[in-house]
Design a protein around this motif. Structure first.
Motif, short mmCIF file in Angstrom:
data_model
loop_
_atom_site.label_atom_id
_atom_site.label_comp_id
_atom_site.label_asym_id
_atom_site.label_seq_id
_atom_site.Cartn_x
_atom_site.Cartn_y
_atom_site.Cartn_z
N THR A 36 51.00 17.94 -2.56
CA THR A 36 50.96 19.19 -1.79
C THR A 36 50.54 20.38 -2.64
O THR A 36 50.22 21.45 -2.11
CB THR A 36 52.34 19.48 -1.17
N LEU A 39 45.83 21.89 -3.25
CA LEU A 39 45.20 22.28 -1.99
C LEU A 39 43.69 22.10 -2.08
O LEU A 39 43.04 22.61 -2.99
CB LEU A 39 45.53 23.73 -1.66
N HIS A 163 43.89 29.52 -0.63
CA HIS A 163 44.55 30.14 0.53
C HIS A 163 43.90 29.69 1.84
O HIS A 163 44.57 29.53 2.85
CB HIS A 163 44.48 31.66 0.41
N HIS A 165 42.74 26.81 2.42
CA HIS A 165 43.21 25.46 2.72
C HIS A 165 44.67 25.41 3.16
O HIS A 165 45.10 24.41 3.73
CB HIS A 165 43.02 24.54 1.50
N THR A 166 45.43 26.46 2.91
CA THR A 166 46.81 26.44 3.38
C THR A 166 46.89 26.33 4.89
O THR A 166 47.84 25.78 5.44
CB THR A 166 47.56 27.71 2.93
N GLU A 169 44.68 22.39 5.59
CA GLU A 169 44.94 21.13 4.90
C GLU A 169 45.39 20.07 5.90
O GLU A 169 46.24 20.30 6.75
CB GLU A 169 46.00 21.31 3.82
#
Length: 310
Positions: A36, A39, A163, A165-166, A169
């Motif tokens: 996790t 990213l 950010h 990809h937060t 994802e």
């Protein structure tokens, strides 16, 4: 436990793999999907053996760019090949892409010695291999790389790759779920054609494309930056070398925010040291040429107690 440094290191040993089989690589890629903290994908390269285990370079945490410096015969190309292979082993191909550039326009003409990075083109992560002897292809490559940077910049907007990809994802898998249908980790989704290149079967590829993040990390690997900075007189790619360099300089400046990394090899000193890719490389490796010279065989170097190049 600290141990003496070996004279040579085998990449598979440093990766902890007995063999590079589809099942073993798929298991590593599945583990990467559970990470996790990475990213958008991992970009971890194994550089060699250290006193306490493998020496690695994380282009995400410690990068964004890596510079390998050394004189001719020091093993720069060999180290780049190991970096490409270890990057591929650390992350699945839909989350990490690689582009290879051989700056010397004479490579790729013979098998074995002098083939540059061409031996890495069977790796499924590699989308492009450019040899600097075709000005038309070089200009097209420079335009494509610049267009990719623009596309990524429009996607991430005012934020950055991590950010972005937060919110995007996806915890997808490239392998079938363990225990489903009685299949092993290496069955079902993958087939190995005669070229030994890993390819997804159409059904699995379509399914995973829909779940895959649309913005994978990209690593641009350049062997012999000097040949692009100062191409030899009469070199076929000389007229287009400047356009490729401008695209690489843009990657050096903007790549960290856009998830694009540079891995560059060059000689020591010279004009390449003044370029953006060299100045912005936060990770650096310096190689030394064996004192026996370029004509000394690996066996002879081993007998003399000297490490092999690269």
């Amino acid at each position: 436990v600290a141990v003496p440094l070996p004279l040579s290191a085998r990449l598979l040993d440093e990766l902890g793999l007995a063999r590079a089989t589809p099942a073993s690589l798929m298991a590593r890629w599945a583990d990467a999907a559970d990470d996790t903290e990475s990213l958008g994908g991992r970009a971890r390269a194994v550089l060699g053996a250290g006193p306490r285990g493998p020496v690695t370079a994380d282009l995400v945490a410690d990068g964004p760019h890596l510079l390998v410096e050394g004189p001719p015969g020091s093993g720069r190309t060999e180290l780049l090949r190991a970096v490409v292979a270890s990057l591929a082993a650390a992350e699945r191909p839909d989350r990490l892409g690689m582009v290879l550039i051989d700056g010397r326009d004479g490579v790729g003409t013979a098998a074995g010695v002098g083939e540059g990075l061409r031996s890495c083109t069977d790796i499924p992560h590699v989308t492009t291999h450019l040899t600097a002897n075709d000005p038309v292809r070089m200009r097209e490559f420079a335009q494509s790389l610049s267009a990719e940077l623009k596309r990524r910049s429009e996607l991430v907007g005012l934020t950055d790759f991590a950010h972005w990809h937060t919110g995007h994802e996806v915890s997808g898998r490239m392998v079938a779920q363990r225990g489903s249908g009685g299949r092993g980790a290496g069955d079902g989704d993958l087939e190995a054609p005669p070229s030994s290149t890993l390819r997804l079967r159409p059904g699995a590829a379509r399914q995973h494309t829909e779940a895959a993040p649309p913005l994978p990390r990209l690593v641009v690997v350049v062997d012999d930056l000097d040949a692009l900075v100062s191409p030899a007189l009469g070199s076929p790619g000389r007229p287009a070398a400047g356009s490729v360099m401008r695209a690489l300089e843009a990657v050096a400046r903007e790549g960290e925010r856009l998830g694009v990394h540079l891995v560059v090899a060059s000689g020591t000193g010279g004009r390449a040291a003044e370029t953006e890719p060299a100045r912005r490389a936060t990770l650096r490796v310096t190689l030394e040429a064996p004192s026996g010279g370029r004509g000394t065989s690996a066996a002879e170097r081993g007998a003399e107690g000297e490490p092999a190049p690269g």
